[in-house]
Design a protein around this motif. Structure first.
Motif, mmCIF file in Angstrom:
data_model
loop_
_atom_site.group_PDB
_atom_site.id
_atom_site.type_symbol
_atom_site.label_atom_id
_atom_site.label_comp_id
_atom_site.label_asym_id
_atom_site.label_seq_id
_atom_site.Cartn_x
_atom_site.Cartn_y
_atom_site.Cartn_z
ATOM 1 N N LEU A 1 0.529 -0.873 -0.143
ATOM 2 C CA LEU A 1 0.266 0.011 -0.332
ATOM 3 C C LEU A 1 0.536 1.384 0.588
ATOM 4 O O LEU A 1 0.389 2.513 -1.149
ATOM 5 C CB LEU A 1 -1.210 0.150 1.045
ATOM 6 N N ARG A 2 1.979 1.449 0.661
ATOM 7 C CA ARG A 2 2.549 2.418 1.014
ATOM 8 C C ARG A 2 3.387 2.267 -0.333
ATOM 9 O O ARG A 2 3.817 3.616 -0.764
ATOM 10 C CB ARG A 2 3.708 2.271 1.823
ATOM 11 N N SER B 1 2.824 1.642 -3.318
ATOM 12 C CA SER B 1 1.854 3.041 -4.447
ATOM 13 C C SER B 1 2.087 4.086 -4.694
ATOM 14 O O SER B 1 1.932 5.513 -4.073
ATOM 15 C CB SER B 1 0.311 2.672 -3.958
ATOM 16 N N LEU C 1 -3.638 3.126 -5.758
ATOM 17 C CA LEU C 1 -4.482 2.491 -4.302
ATOM 18 C C LEU C 1 -6.056 1.502 -4.249
ATOM 19 O O LEU C 1 -6.092 1.687 -5.671
ATOM 20 C CB LEU C 1 -4.637 3.184 -2.902
ATOM 21 N N ILE D 1 -3.451 0.935 8.801
ATOM 22 C CA ILE D 1 -3.966 1.351 7.176
ATOM 23 C C ILE D 1 -4.873 2.927 8.241
ATOM 24 O O ILE D 1 -4.957 3.704 7.592
ATOM 25 C CB ILE D 1 -4.935 0.352 7.214
ATOM 26 N N ASP E 1 -2.453 5.995 8.226
ATOM 27 C CA ASP E 1 -2.036 6.677 7.901
ATOM 28 C C ASP E 1 -3.016 7.346 6.646
ATOM 29 O O ASP E 1 -3.936 6.801 6.326
ATOM 30 C CB ASP E 1 -1.163 5.428 6.713
ATOM 31 N N ARG F 1 -3.071 8.334 4.018
ATOM 32 C CA ARG F 1 -3.187 8.597 2.717
ATOM 33 C C ARG F 1 -3.966 7.304 2.699
ATOM 34 O O ARG F 1 -4.570 6.611 1.505
ATOM 35 C CB ARG F 1 -1.820 8.330 1.706
ATOM 36 N N LEU F 2 -4.140 6.140 3.949
ATOM 37 C CA LEU F 2 -4.662 4.954 3.707
ATOM 38 C C LEU F 2 -5.649 4.927 4.584
ATOM 39 O O LEU F 2 -6.070 3.900 3.707
ATOM 40 C CB LEU F 2 -3.613 3.999 4.173
ATOM 41 N N LEU G 1 -9.267 3.587 3.065
ATOM 42 C CA LEU G 1 -9.781 2.406 2.077
ATOM 43 C C LEU G 1 -10.927 1.593 2.765
ATOM 44 O O LEU G 1 -10.775 1.294 3.950
ATOM 45 C CB LEU G 1 -7.932 1.440 2.161
#
Length: 130
Positions: free
Chosen positions: A41-42, A44, A50, A72, A75, A77-78, A81
């Motif tokens: 994931l990181r 990406s 993603l 997750i 984070d 950025r994540l 999800l």
């Protein structure tokens, strides 16, 4: 085409999940455990790379599923999800632990393939409306 990243340390389970999701029209990627999942994931390049949903097992080496979900969700950025926990851990306390960690849905193994696909679709739909 929606994308799903499967994180499970059992190859046969990854194959089963992959096959059913691909038959339903998903693009599927795989990770062998929680740490591999987070690293993928990181790595990406951008948000378009993603997945829409991550499925995670609870019991995995190196980093378990609950820790993976916490990572997750922490984070920036994540955290958006969708996450579906797919596990043999089926006691109410186990399910609550997953929900408390931040999963969107919890599916117990053995699972009905149609139920899993429906759950992933529901999570995608709910996340897109948020």
């Amino acid at each position: 085409m929606p994308t799903v990243l499967i994180a499970d340390d059992t190859a046969s389970i990854r194959f089963l999940i992959r096959t059913n999701l691909e038959l339903a029209g998903f693009d599927v990627r795989e990770a062998v455990d929680g740490l591999d999942c987070v690293e993928r994931l990181r790595a990406s390049a951008d948000a378009d790379d993603l997945p829409d949903v991550v499925t995670v097992d609870v019991m995995m080496p190196r980093q378990d599923g609950v820790s993976t979900v916490h990572t997750i969700r922490a984070d920036e950025r994540l955290r958006h999800l969708g996450i579906v926990m797919v596990s043999t851990q089926n006691l109410p306390a186990d399910i609550q632990r997953g929900l408390d960690a931040g999963v969107d849905a919890y599916v117990t193994k053995p699972f009905d393939p149609d139920h899993l696909v429906s759950t992933v679709n529901d999570v995608i739909q709910r996340r897109s409306q948020a």
